[in-house]
Motif scaffolding. Structure first.
Motif, PDB file in Angstrom:
ATOM      1  N   ALA A 102       3.589  16.252   2.457  1.00  0.00           N
ATOM      2  CA  ALA A 102       4.539  16.453   1.367  1.00  0.00           C
ATOM      3  C   ALA A 102       5.965  16.204   1.551  1.00  0.00           C
ATOM      4  N   SER A 103       6.094  15.245   2.475  1.00  0.00           N
ATOM      5  CA  SER A 103       7.357  14.705   2.509  1.00  0.00           C
ATOM      6  C   SER A 103       8.007  13.595   1.249  1.00  0.00           C
ATOM      7  N   GLU A 104       6.905  13.428   0.560  1.00  0.00           N
ATOM      8  CA  GLU A 104       7.217  12.298  -0.471  1.00  0.00           C
ATOM      9  C   GLU A 104       7.562  12.910  -1.752  1.00  0.00           C
ATOM     10  N   ARG A 105       8.657  12.180  -2.354  1.00  0.00           N
ATOM     11  CA  ARG A 105       9.028  12.626  -3.672  1.00  0.00           C
ATOM     12  C   ARG A 105       7.722  12.540  -4.575  1.00  0.00           C
TER      13      ARG A 105
ATOM     14  N   ARG B 142       0.948  -1.138   0.083  1.00  0.00           N
ATOM     15  CA  ARG B 142      -0.078   0.090   0.062  1.00  0.00           C
ATOM     16  C   ARG B 142       0.836   1.098   0.109  1.00  0.00           C
ATOM     17  N   THR B 143       1.952   1.121   0.800  1.00  0.00           N
ATOM     18  CA  THR B 143       2.675   2.528   0.949  1.00  0.00           C
ATOM     19  C   THR B 143       3.901   2.441  -0.070  1.00  0.00           C
ATOM     20  N   ASN B 144       4.509   3.569  -0.195  1.00  0.00           N
ATOM     21  CA  ASN B 144       5.624   3.730  -0.825  1.00  0.00           C
ATOM     22  C   ASN B 144       6.870   2.811  -0.384  1.00  0.00           C
ATOM     23  N   ALA B 145       7.972   3.230  -1.003  1.00  0.00           N
ATOM     24  CA  ALA B 145       9.209   2.482  -0.514  1.00  0.00           C
ATOM     25  C   ALA B 145       9.925   2.880   1.073  1.00  0.00           C
ATOM     26  N   ARG B 146       9.173   4.091   1.181  1.00  0.00           N
ATOM     27  CA  ARG B 146       9.800   4.715   2.657  1.00  0.00           C
ATOM     28  C   ARG B 146       8.665   4.396   3.798  1.00  0.00           C
ATOM     29  N   GLY B 147       7.555   3.619   3.403  1.00  0.00           N
ATOM     30  CA  GLY B 147       6.586   3.143   4.373  1.00  0.00           C
ATOM     31  C   GLY B 147       5.417   4.333   4.448  1.00  0.00           C
ATOM     32  N   VAL B 148       5.347   4.969   3.457  1.00  0.00           N
ATOM     33  CA  VAL B 148       4.361   6.277   3.844  1.00  0.00           C
ATOM     34  C   VAL B 148       3.048   6.023   2.701  1.00  0.00           C
ATOM     35  N   ASP B 149       2.049   6.408   3.385  1.00  0.00           N
ATOM     36  CA  ASP B 149       0.495   6.209   2.577  1.00  0.00           C
ATOM     37  C   ASP B 149       0.705   7.289   1.626  1.00  0.00           C
ATOM     38  N   LEU B 150       0.738   7.442   0.693  1.00  0.00           N
ATOM     39  CA  LEU B 150       0.784   8.642  -0.165  1.00  0.00           C
ATOM     40  C   LEU B 150      -0.530   9.306  -0.222  1.00  0.00           C
ATOM     41  N   ASN B 151      -1.664   8.736   0.198  1.00  0.00           N
ATOM     42  CA  ASN B 151      -2.992   9.248   0.301  1.00  0.00           C
ATOM     43  C   ASN B 151      -3.371   9.871   1.625  1.00  0.00           C
ATOM     44  N   ARG B 152      -2.107  10.181   2.556  1.00  0.00           N
ATOM     45  CA  ARG B 152      -2.381  10.810   3.588  1.00  0.00           C
ATOM     46  C   ARG B 152      -1.398  11.912   3.791  1.00  0.00           C
ATOM     47  N   ASN B 153      -0.414  12.045   2.692  1.00  0.00           N
ATOM     48  CA  ASN B 153       0.819  12.808   2.665  1.00  0.00           C
ATOM     49  C   ASN B 153       0.577  14.278   2.254  1.00  0.00           C
ATOM     50  N   TRP B 154      -0.725  14.495   1.775  1.00  0.00           N
ATOM     51  CA  TRP B 154      -0.736  15.830   1.089  1.00  0.00           C
ATOM     52  C   TRP B 154      -0.957  16.917   2.052  1.00  0.00           C
ATOM     53  N   PRO B 155      -0.360  18.030   1.720  1.00  0.00           N
ATOM     54  CA  PRO B 155      -0.321  19.229   2.812  1.00  0.00           C
ATOM     55  C   PRO B 155      -1.484  20.022   2.685  1.00  0.00           C
ATOM     56  N   THR B 156      -2.238  19.424   3.846  1.00  0.00           N
ATOM     57  CA  THR B 156      -3.572  20.201   4.142  1.00  0.00           C
ATOM     58  C   THR B 156      -3.504  20.382   5.562  1.00  0.00           C
ATOM     59  N   SER B 157      -4.776  20.931   6.103  1.00  0.00           N
ATOM     60  CA  SER B 157      -4.796  21.252   7.484  1.00  0.00           C
ATOM     61  C   SER B 157      -5.250  19.994   8.244  1.00  0.00           C
ATOM     62  N   GLY B 158      -5.502  19.096   7.646  1.00  0.00           N
ATOM     63  CA  GLY B 158      -6.037  17.828   8.441  1.00  0.00           C
ATOM     64  C   GLY B 158      -4.786  16.706   8.303  1.00  0.00           C
ATOM     65  N   TRP B 159      -3.645  17.099   7.857  1.00  0.00           N
ATOM     66  CA  TRP B 159      -2.688  16.157   7.666  1.00  0.00           C
ATOM     67  C   TRP B 159      -1.945  15.965   9.273  1.00  0.00           C
TER      68      TRP B 159
END
Length: 252
Positions: free
Chosen positions: A143-146, A111-128
């Motif tokens: 937005a830590s992920e490339r 589900r996650t990328n190679a760094r173990g991050v869910d890309l659909n929880r990584n967007w820069p919003t007030s709810g992050w």
């Protein structure tokens, strides 16, 4: 869509992510119909994130089909690959297709990328929120992920009128409330119910692609989550590409 949205001069190789554009129908040779293939960015492990454009170079209505964000959800990616080979938008409109924005996760079937991050929880919003490491880990910062940053840059540049982000397995059309008519057309075309897909993160705007786009770029278009079932049939997966296009009114 204005001419600046197209990818003039950026045609690059997509490796093995999708079929070659040699199969594009003869209409592609017409002056009013173009095909482009661009590299949007690269994943953490260096895999290319590829986008395909087909349609009018100055289209007034454009749909983006994002096939995959979570690497263990393959059906949407198959829809996107089918669309690259088999469908074309109607005159005066355009279609962007991105088979996957998480090629590392697709290769690993995670589900996650190679760094173990869910890309659909990584967007820069007030709810992050950062959250705990696991299937829905939001990353060390917004937005830590490339991969996220590459998609943000793409969306800011091309500003699609309609975005469909394909997922599994919750089986429904996400209720965003921004363009209810579009939601209803999608539900009818794909024979799926409209549902609310909550994201268990912080308060505020959902830290998802659709939440970010609708909140910060909503004047340009609308983004919706489309959830297939757990094991959709091959016929459904292939037929969905035309259903998505009909709902966005870019299909002949």
């Amino acid at each position: 869509m204005r001419a600046s949205r197209t990818a003039t001069g950026l045609a690059l190789s997509a490796g093995l992510l999708a079929p070659a554009l040699a199969s594009v129908p003869a209409q592609a040779a017409e002056p009013s119909y173009v095909t482009k293939k661009i590299v949007i960015g690269k994943s953490h492990q260096g895999r290319k994130i590829v986008g395909y454009y087909r349609g009018h170079p100055d289209a007034k209505r454009v749909l983006l089909i994002l096939g995959q964000m979570h690497g263990d959800e393959p059906a949407g990616r198959k829809t996107a690959l089918h669309a690259i080979k088999r469908v074309k938008p109607k005159a005066g409109t355009g279609l962007w297709i991105i088979p996957t924005m998480n090629p590392d996760g697709a290769a690993r079937k995670t589900r996650t990328n190679a760094r173990g991050v869910d890309l659909n929880r990584n967007w820069p919003t007030s709810g992050w929120i950062k959250g705990k490491k696991g299937r829905t880990y939001g990353g060390a910062k917004k937005a830590s992920e490339r991969e996220t940053r590459a998609m943000m840059a793409f969306l800011k540049k091309y500003k699609p009128d309609y975005i469909t982000s394909l997922h599994q397995p919750l089986k429904g059309i996400g209720k965003a409330g921004k363009d209810v008519a579009f939601e209803k057309r999608l539900a009818k075309e794909l024979k799926l119910k409209r549902k609310y897909f909550g994201v268990a993160q912080g308060k505020g705007t959902s830290p998802t692609l659709t939440g970010w786009y609708n909140r910060y770029h909503g004047k340009h278009g609308t983004a919706l989550t489309v959830e297939y079932g757990r094991k959709p049939s091959a016929a459904f997966v292939k037929g969905s590409s035309r259903g998505l296009m009909r709902a966005a009114r870019v299909h002949p």
